[in-house]
Design a protein around this motif. Structure first.
Motif, PDB file in Angstrom:
ATOM      1  N   ARG A  21     -91.557  17.916  50.241  1.00  0.00           N
ATOM      2  CA  ARG A  21     -90.807  16.738  50.696  1.00  0.00           C
ATOM      3  C   ARG A  21     -89.943  16.148  49.582  1.00  0.00           C
ATOM      4  O   ARG A  21     -88.770  15.802  49.783  1.00  0.00           O
ATOM      5  CB  ARG A  21     -91.779  15.652  51.168  1.00  0.00           C
ATOM      6  N   ILE A  24     -86.930  18.222  48.641  1.00  0.00           N
ATOM      7  CA  ILE A  24     -85.845  18.054  49.611  1.00  0.00           C
ATOM      8  C   ILE A  24     -85.089  16.757  49.351  1.00  0.00           C
ATOM      9  O   ILE A  24     -83.854  16.729  49.325  1.00  0.00           O
ATOM     10  CB  ILE A  24     -86.398  18.079  51.054  1.00  0.00           C
ATOM     11  N   ALA A 175     -89.834  18.391  57.662  1.00  0.00           N
ATOM     12  CA  ALA A 175     -89.279  19.741  57.504  1.00  0.00           C
ATOM     13  C   ALA A 175     -90.260  20.754  56.921  1.00  0.00           C
ATOM     14  O   ALA A 175     -90.321  21.896  57.412  1.00  0.00           O
ATOM     15  CB  ALA A 175     -88.011  19.689  56.654  1.00  0.00           C
ATOM     16  N   ALA A 217     -83.901  22.201  52.209  1.00  0.00           N
ATOM     17  CA  ALA A 217     -85.250  22.541  52.665  1.00  0.00           C
ATOM     18  C   ALA A 217     -85.641  23.960  52.278  1.00  0.00           C
ATOM     19  O   ALA A 217     -86.823  24.301  52.284  1.00  0.00           O
ATOM     20  CB  ALA A 217     -85.355  22.375  54.181  1.00  0.00           C
TER      21      ALA A 217
END
Length: 248
Positions: A21, A24, A175, A217
């Protein structure tokens, strides 16, 4: 952020979805940072426990800046990405000092909370089941939960949450797990029926396809390695559950 002379160090492990996370978010915001890999397969070294995160987890983010009065260490991935979104407002989420921005933030936070509390645990539940019948039943429950809880929230995705043309804080948080759903189902670690069922949810499918194509991602994403490590982990769990042979 770079213009304010911030020093940023990310303590991470590339196979961890929670650390993912933060990778990203940093990529989307264009923040330069130093990376320190923490091997989660080994006991944490004392310097990490004492100086960075006493819980021994990743990610952790160290920020050094005179504007912040020195050095600060942040832990827990959701807190870190929320902080980053606040430091650089308007990219992953709007500033919350207007009614419109506050509403948009509330919608994003509701989506994240819904994923975490209503949907996210099904992956771990599937890892624990023993039989094919249980796998299929849990898969159907997961699809039903996504259909009920997530599908309506993506009705205006264009292609990302809330009609955004670019990634939002909602995608930053979710994601890593979307990537794992499709990679693990493709390798039969999760049931193939899972992604077959998700294909019947048009809002989710279109959104998930967009999420899986975002460069930020994919920067540290290594699907074969994640699949291999997950299989190894499940094998260890399987052996741990088997009763030991009775001693003679």
């Amino acid at each position: 952020m770079a213009g304010d002379n911030y020093g940023v160090t990310l303590y991470t492990y590339h196979g961890c979805p929670y650390a993912h996370r933060v990778h990203i978010a940093l990529a989307e915001l264009g923040v330069k940072y130093e990376e320190v890999i923490i091997d989660l397969d080994k006991p944490r070294e004392q310097w990490y426990l004492q100086q960075v995160n006493p819980r021994g987890l990743v990610p952790a983010l160290k920020i050094s800046s005179s504007a912040l009065g020195g050095e600060h260490v942040l832990i827990e991935s959701e807190i870190i990405v929320q902080f980053l979104a606040d430091v650089v407002p308007g990219v992953l989420a709007p500033a919350s000092n207007t009614p419109q921005g506050a509403i948009a933030r509330a919608r994003i936070n509701y989506f994240i909370d819904t994923w975490n509390t209503k949907v996210g645990s099904f992956m771990f539940n599937l890892f624990r089941v023993q039989t094919d019948v249980e796998r299929e039943a849990c898969s159907k429950e997961w699809i039903a939960a996504i259909k009920k809880e997530i599908e309506p929230l993506l009705s205006d995705a264009k292609p990302f949450f809330g009609g955004s043309p670019s990634l939002t804080l909602a995608e930053v948080n979710v994601a890593p797990f979307v990537l794992r759903i499709y990679a693990l189902a493709g390798a039969d670690v999760l049931p193939k029926s899972l992604t077959d069922g998700l294909d019947g949810l048009p809002n989710f499918t279109k959104w998930a396809q967009s999420v899986q194509q975002v460069p930020s991602a994919l920067n540290i994403w290594d699907a074969p390695k994640v699949v291999e490590r997950t299989k190894e982990r499940l094998e260890r769990m399987k052996h741990a559950k088997q009763p030991q042979a009775a001693k003679a």
